[in-house]
Design a protein around this motif. Structure first.
Motif, PDB file in Angstrom:
ATOM      1  N   MET A 173       3.065   2.258 -11.665  1.00 54.25           N
ATOM      2  CA  MET A 173       1.787   2.668 -11.071  1.00 54.25           C
ATOM      3  C   MET A 173       1.673   4.191 -11.046  1.00 54.25           C
ATOM      4  O   MET A 173       2.642   4.904 -10.890  1.00 54.25           O
ATOM      5  N   LYS A 174       0.463   4.654 -11.244  1.00 54.47           N
ATOM      6  CA  LYS A 174       0.214   6.100 -11.294  1.00 54.47           C
ATOM      7  C   LYS A 174       0.224   6.707  -9.891  1.00 54.47           C
ATOM      8  O   LYS A 174      -0.162   6.064  -8.922  1.00 54.47           O
ATOM      9  N   VAL A 175       0.653   7.961  -9.796  1.00 56.21           N
ATOM     10  CA  VAL A 175       0.584   8.647  -8.504  1.00 56.21           C
ATOM     11  C   VAL A 175      -0.400   9.816  -8.590  1.00 56.21           C
ATOM     12  O   VAL A 175      -0.698  10.308  -9.678  1.00 56.21           O
ATOM     13  N   LEU A 176      -0.877  10.232  -7.435  1.00 58.55           N
ATOM     14  CA  LEU A 176      -1.947  11.227  -7.366  1.00 58.55           C
ATOM     15  C   LEU A 176      -1.560  12.554  -8.016  1.00 58.55           C
ATOM     16  O   LEU A 176      -2.394  13.239  -8.603  1.00 58.55           O
ATOM     17  N   SER A 177      -0.265  12.904  -7.940  1.00 56.34           N
ATOM     18  CA  SER A 177       0.146  14.197  -8.492  1.00 56.34           C
ATOM     19  C   SER A 177       0.029  14.225 -10.010  1.00 56.34           C
ATOM     20  O   SER A 177      -0.013  15.295 -10.608  1.00 56.34           O
ATOM     21  N   ASP A 178      -0.025  13.035 -10.663  1.00 53.89           N
ATOM     22  CA  ASP A 178      -0.154  12.991 -12.117  1.00 53.89           C
ATOM     23  C   ASP A 178      -1.603  13.034 -12.574  1.00 53.89           C
ATOM     24  O   ASP A 178      -1.883  13.240 -13.747  1.00 53.89           O
ATOM     25  N   ALA A 179      -2.528  12.788 -11.654  1.00 56.36           N
ATOM     26  CA  ALA A 179      -3.938  12.754 -12.030  1.00 56.36           C
ATOM     27  C   ALA A 179      -4.369  14.134 -12.508  1.00 56.36           C
ATOM     28  O   ALA A 179      -3.922  15.157 -11.986  1.00 56.36           O
ATOM     29  N   LYS A 180      -5.226  14.160 -13.530  1.00 58.15           N
ATOM     30  CA  LYS A 180      -5.664  15.434 -14.098  1.00 58.15           C
ATOM     31  C   LYS A 180      -6.706  16.075 -13.206  1.00 58.15           C
ATOM     32  O   LYS A 180      -7.454  15.398 -12.493  1.00 58.15           O
ATOM     33  N   VAL A 181      -6.785  17.400 -13.299  1.00 56.03           N
ATOM     34  CA  VAL A 181      -7.817  18.122 -12.567  1.00 56.03           C
ATOM     35  C   VAL A 181      -9.177  17.683 -13.098  1.00 56.03           C
ATOM     36  O   VAL A 181      -9.384  17.606 -14.309  1.00 56.03           O
ATOM     37  N   GLY A 182     -10.072  17.349 -12.212  1.00 59.80           N
ATOM     38  CA  GLY A 182     -11.396  16.900 -12.615  1.00 59.80           C
ATOM     39  C   GLY A 182     -11.525  15.393 -12.659  1.00 59.80           C
ATOM     40  O   GLY A 182     -12.636  14.876 -12.722  1.00 59.80           O
ATOM     41  N   SER A 183     -10.404  14.682 -12.613  1.00 59.65           N
ATOM     42  CA  SER A 183     -10.482  13.223 -12.652  1.00 59.65           C
ATOM     43  C   SER A 183     -10.552  12.668 -11.239  1.00 59.65           C
ATOM     44  O   SER A 183     -10.240  13.349 -10.273  1.00 59.65           O
ATOM     45  N   SER A 184     -10.998  11.438 -11.159  1.00 52.82           N
ATOM     46  CA  SER A 184     -10.992  10.812  -9.843  1.00 52.82           C
ATOM     47  C   SER A 184     -10.319   9.451  -9.941  1.00 52.82           C
ATOM     48  O   SER A 184     -10.171   8.899 -11.015  1.00 52.82           O
ATOM     49  N   ALA A 185      -9.875   8.953  -8.823  1.00 55.26           N
ATOM     50  CA  ALA A 185      -9.117   7.705  -8.810  1.00 55.26           C
ATOM     51  C   ALA A 185      -9.318   7.013  -7.469  1.00 55.26           C
ATOM     52  O   ALA A 185      -9.943   7.561  -6.556  1.00 55.26           O
ATOM     53  N   GLU A 186      -8.795   5.812  -7.391  1.00 54.98           N
ATOM     54  CA  GLU A 186      -8.897   5.069  -6.150  1.00 54.98           C
ATOM     55  C   GLU A 186      -7.492   4.926  -5.554  1.00 54.98           C
ATOM     56  O   GLU A 186      -6.537   4.644  -6.273  1.00 54.98           O
ATOM     57  N   ILE A 187      -7.391   5.156  -4.250  1.00 55.95           N
ATOM     58  CA  ILE A 187      -6.073   5.079  -3.631  1.00 55.95           C
ATOM     59  C   ILE A 187      -5.616   3.632  -3.514  1.00 55.95           C
ATOM     60  O   ILE A 187      -6.387   2.761  -3.091  1.00 55.95           O
ATOM     61  N   ALA A 188      -4.372   3.398  -3.910  1.00 55.38           N
ATOM     62  CA  ALA A 188      -3.840   2.038  -3.805  1.00 55.38           C
ATOM     63  C   ALA A 188      -2.931   1.926  -2.585  1.00 55.38           C
ATOM     64  O   ALA A 188      -2.977   0.946  -1.847  1.00 55.38           O
ATOM     65  N   CYS A 189      -2.135   2.938  -2.391  1.00 57.24           N
ATOM     66  CA  CYS A 189      -1.098   2.810  -1.368  1.00 57.24           C
ATOM     67  C   CYS A 189      -0.499   4.172  -1.061  1.00 57.24           C
ATOM     68  O   CYS A 189      -0.348   5.001  -1.939  1.00 57.24           O
ATOM     69  N   VAL A 190      -0.210   4.415   0.216  1.00 58.23           N
ATOM     70  CA  VAL A 190       0.485   5.662   0.603  1.00 58.23           C
ATOM     71  C   VAL A 190       1.916   5.289   0.958  1.00 58.23           C
ATOM     72  O   VAL A 190       2.158   4.525   1.884  1.00 58.23           O
ATOM     73  N   GLN A 191       2.873   5.825   0.179  1.00 61.10           N
ATOM     74  CA  GLN A 191       4.266   5.364   0.272  1.00 61.10           C
ATOM     75  C   GLN A 191       5.237   6.458   0.710  1.00 61.10           C
ATOM     76  O   GLN A 191       6.255   6.670   0.074  1.00 61.10           O
ATOM     77  N   CYS A 192       4.903   7.220   1.759  1.00 57.26           N
ATOM     78  CA  CYS A 192       5.810   8.300   2.147  1.00 57.26           C
ATOM     79  C   CYS A 192       7.052   7.751   2.815  1.00 57.26           C
ATOM     80  O   CYS A 192       7.000   6.764   3.525  1.00 57.26           O
ATOM     81  N   SER A 193       8.157   8.478   2.617  1.00 53.56           N
ATOM     82  CA  SER A 193       9.365   8.076   3.336  1.00 53.56           C
ATOM     83  C   SER A 193       9.274   8.504   4.798  1.00 53.56           C
ATOM     84  O   SER A 193       9.895   7.919   5.673  1.00 53.56           O
ATOM     85  N   ASP A 194       8.481   9.554   5.064  1.00 52.20           N
ATOM     86  CA  ASP A 194       8.318  10.025   6.432  1.00 52.20           C
ATOM     87  C   ASP A 194       7.137   9.291   7.083  1.00 52.20           C
ATOM     88  O   ASP A 194       5.989   9.491   6.693  1.00 52.20           O
ATOM     89  N   PRO A 195       7.420   8.416   8.052  1.00 56.37           N
ATOM     90  CA  PRO A 195       6.328   7.628   8.622  1.00 56.37           C
ATOM     91  C   PRO A 195       5.254   8.490   9.302  1.00 56.37           C
ATOM     92  O   PRO A 195       4.072   8.146   9.266  1.00 56.37           O
TER      93      PRO A 195
END
Lengths: 695, 51, 79
Positions: free
Chosen positions: C1-23
């Motif tokens: 699955m793609k993560v937000l940091s890989d998205a190109k500048v100018g593109s948009s996406a839909e959030i699927a899940c926030v998976q931080c290790s820090d709650p």
């Protein structure tokens, strides 16, 4: 009967404080919450014959606190269950603003809503009907221009109709079950689920029984429930937003902010503007404040002369001129730079650019373990550490803030310049040019500044990895739209900073100045007084009398407590190439670094002296130690310079750090580490240099 | 210790003593008037402290 | 699955899940509106490539790469 309370709650940058100022007017009071440096703004108003205590809570995004500011907001709300709450919602970011409303809402909580920035929202094509929103929520909602006092007063009239909000929140089953088991409202159970992300504070905030139940949930279960709560709340706010917006908007982006950011955040142009803005800020602090500082110093000088002509020669007169008036001067002299820095910071912050500064420089600052927000205070340190220490309040993370505060006094402030100039003139004036272009003095001066930069960055990096180590705090920061700050708001912030400094730090600085005067005066050496009185017998030549006076002052200083202290530390500073006379200068310069110059003037019998004074330069150049060797050589001069680069010779900075950290622990630590660093560096330079054959 | 030689010097000594006492009280946090009790049911230090 | 940091500048996406290790960070991101199904647009990156600015629910938010890596996205599309 105690006054009823009205708490102002809202997101950061929502116009909440502007609204508070419009409501409070001249009755606004600012102070600190006890034991912590979070600013408390409140005002006692009268509304329809009843007393009303208005409190502006720190901006927050939710009641799951992530910083001391947000903790205060959460705690005040919790401690005042009866208080009315005015939720301030920015119309341009309405979903996020209403999210906070869903968190604040609880059974029994009476709420009214103020919708700010409606004109800006309209320009962006977002048209929100306060009426429609009010009907859905079942509480008064009023669109206001936060700067308009009359409109703001209307919000107080809404209080009569304040009520519990009606929200259509579809919380997950786990929340419903938790609420039933713990016998609390669903809203409270939802807060417990979110609050379980902060296990260290949940018990204090939500009580034993609920906290235990929330923490007992399995991690995956809890994570899913947290997501479901956030989703449920946002679904609710989006529904509220749609119901209140007439036509579905086309494009609601902030085109103005986008256009400005295309320049200000451009990879090349943006960095140029950044350098220019920071350069202007620095120039303003460094030389823009100069005329005002000179004015203050001039006024202090006139006041001293006036008292000298009015009173006969006495100890009390000396105390008033050299202790009290000089002490007041020591305090007031910081006001121009403090005012300028906070005017600039307030302008940058309110306009929205300060967040962009942090964004642009974050990657660089992270290299030393800090974050983008630490840049402006660090830079200001080159002008003066006192306003810079106060400026660290813009850093959200407490550890980053502390590290910045402790490291920035190493940057070479403007008070070190006279010291550098004097010593360089004495020991490097005759040296040959470097590479045939640069004078030796310029090279040494430049090296001192570089050394201070390295020292400050290095100290920050080391502290962040040792005594103040901890996980890197997240850099999740809202970039607010560009807005034109109002002059009134800027002046209000500036005045409150200046006032806080004058009262808190100023009183300490004044008292220290008086005590330091006593150390430089007492005990009075009666034999010297008698000796020079005898010398004066029969002398009529004014120049000769002046010379006797200077010799007497030098002798009295030598026998004063400060003189004895200088002699007592002589064995300690001798390995640095210094003698007791420099020691007295170091003791005296604790009042402020530039005082080294005038103290040396007295010790070396040159009378009133500044760094350009030829007589002091000559006295220093020709001074010899007890063994007859020259006191100020290039090597001992360099050691003294390096000592002043690193040493914490500034009681005002210590007073400012005490005020900001609310404890003596950190200023004492700062004084300790900087003095050790200064001593060891100067020692190494003098000893190793001597071994390598330099003089 | 010698006595102050004039009334003026005595005043100067009092001022210096007051300044020194002020510093000591600020330094140690001693108050000669009991501080007005201000909150808190939930002390903030407990909130910021990690367990 | 793609993560937000890989998205190109100018593109948009839909959030699927926030998976931080820090709650704590995870909850904060969700409370700022980064929840499942939300549209997010990558506006720009800082001159050194980090941090980045995204637009979400009508406002702009800056995040470091490391934080954006924890946000899974789907359905990327150009503006």
């Amino acid at each position: 009967m105690s006054a009823s309370k009205l708490l102002l709650v809202g997101n950061p940058n929502s116009g909440k404080t502007t609204l508070f100022n419009a409501l409070a007017g001249m009755r606004a009071r600012t102070g600190n919450y006890p034991g912590i440096t979070v600013e408390k703004r409140s005002a006692s108003l009268e509304h329809q014959g009843k007393a009303l205590e208005l409190i502006d809570l720190p901006g927050t995004y939710s009641l799951t606190p992530n910083s001391p500011d947000e903790e205060v907001a959460e705690r005040e709300l919790r401690n005042c269950p009866e208080a009315n709450v005015l939720v301030v919602v920015d119309a341009t970011a309405i979903s996020r603003g209403l999210y906070l409303l869903t968190d604040v809402a609880r059974p029994g909580r009476k709420i009214t809503v103020a919708l700010t920035m409606a004109d800006e929202a309209k320009r962006r094509g977002i048209e929100i009907s306060a009426q429609a929103l009010s009907e859905t929520l079942n509480v008064p909602v009023r669109a206001v221009d936060a700067r308009d006092r009359e409109a703001a007063r209307a919000l107080l009239r809404d209080l009569e109709n304040a009520a519990e909000v009606t929200l259509d929140l579809d919380y997950p089953g786990l929340v419903t079950k938790l609420a039933r088991d713990a016998d609390v409202p669903e809203s409270e159970a939802a807060r417990a689920v979110m609050g379980a992300a902060h296990p260290e504070s949940i018990e204090e905030r939500l009580g034993d029984s609920l906290a235990k139940r929330a923490l007992a949930l399995a991690p995956e279960e809890l994570a899913a429930a947290q997501e479901a709560v956030a989703c449920a709340r946002y679904a609710c706010t989006e529904a509220l937003k749609s119901a209140a917006t007439s036509a579905p908007p086309k494009a609601t982006n902030d085109t103005r902010t986008e256009a400005i950011d295309r320049v200000l955040l451009h990879p090349i142009l943006g960095l140029l503007v950044f350098a220019l803005v920071m350069g202007l800020l620095f120039e303003g602090l460094f030389s823009g404040a100069d005329p005002f500082i000179e004015l203050i110093e001039g006024a202090v000088g006139s006041a001293q002369s006036l008292v000298r002509t009015m009173m006969g020669e006495s100890v009390l007169r000396d105390l008033i001129t050299d202790g009290v008036i000089a002490g007041v001067g020591n305090v007031v002299v910081f006001v121009p730079q403090i005012a300028m820095l906070f005017l600039a910071i307030a302008f940058l912050e309110d306009s929205g650019y300060l967040a962009r500064v942090a964004f642009l420089i974050d990657r660089v600052m992270r290299g030393i373990g800090l974050q983008g927000g630490a840049f402006v205070p660090m830079l200001s340190g080159f002008a003066c550490a006192v306003p810079a220490v106060m400026g660290t309040r813009t850093i959200a993370s407490e550890k980053d803030r502390l590290v910045t505060m402790l490291a920035l006094p190493l940057t070479s402030c403007s008070a070190r310049l006279p010291v550098y100039v004097l010593i360089i003139a004495v020991v490097f004036a005759g040296e040959s040019r470097v590479l045939g272009i640069f004078s030796m003095g310029a090279v040494v001066l430049f090296s001192m500044y570089m050394l201070s930069v390295l020292g400050a960055l290095g100290a920050a990096a080391i502290m962040r990895r040792t005594i103040l180590k901890g996980p890197t705090p997240p850099f999740v920061m809202e970039l607010p739209p560009y807005r034109m700050p109002t002059l009134g708001a800027l002046l209000r912030i500036t005045w409150s900073k200046v006032k806080g400094f004058l009262i808190d730090a100023g009183s300490v600085i004044l008292a220290l100045s008086i005590v330091l005067w006593a150390l430089l005066t007492y005990p009075v050496h009666e034999e010297s007084v008698a000796h020079y009185a005898a010398q004066r017998e029969g002398v009529t030549d004014a120049a000769e009398l002046e010379a006797i006076d200077q010799a007497q002052r030098a002798a009295l200083l030598e026998h004063s407590a400060a003189g004895s202290l200088g002699k007592a530390i002589e064995p300690i500073i001798e390995p640095l190439g210094m003698d007791w006379r420099i020691g007295v200068g170091i003791v005296g310069s604790f009042a402020a670094r530039e005082v080294l110059v005038s103290t040396l003037g007295i010790v070396f019998g040159s009378g009133e002296a500044d760094e350009e004074s030829e007589s002091l330069r000559e006295q220093l150049s020709s001074a010899t130690r007890a063994d007859g060797s020259q006191l100020m050589t290039p090597l001992s001069g360099l050691a003294l310079l390096i000592f002043f680069v690193f040493a914490c010779q500034c009681m005002s900075t210590l007073a400012a750090v005490k005020r900001e950290t609310q404890s003596w622990k950190w200023p004492l630590f700062m004084f300790g580490y900087m003095t050790v660093l200064a001593y060891v560096s100067a020692l190494l330079v003098y000893q190793v240099g001597g071994m390598m054959g330099f003089t | 210790m010698r006595m102050p030689s004039s009334a003026g010097e005595a005043i100067a000594w009092v001022i210096v003593a007051l300044a020194a006492i002020y510093l000591v009280t600020r330094f140690t946090g001693i108050r000669w008037r009991p501080k007005v009790l201000q909150k808190p049911d939930v002390p903030l230090s407990n909130l910021t402290k990690k367990r | 699955m793609k993560v937000l940091s890989d998205a190109k500048v100018g593109s948009s996406a839909e959030i699927a899940c926030v998976q931080c290790s820090d709650p704590a960070l995870r909850v904060r991101l969700m409370e700022l509106g980064l929840v499942r199904g939300t549209r997010v647009e990558v506006l720009r990156k800082a001159p050194l490539g980090d941090p980045l600015i995204v637009r979400i629910r009508g406002y702009e938010l800056s995040l470091r790469r490391i934080e954006a890596q924890a946000i899974e996205v789907s359905a990327e599309g150009s503006k």
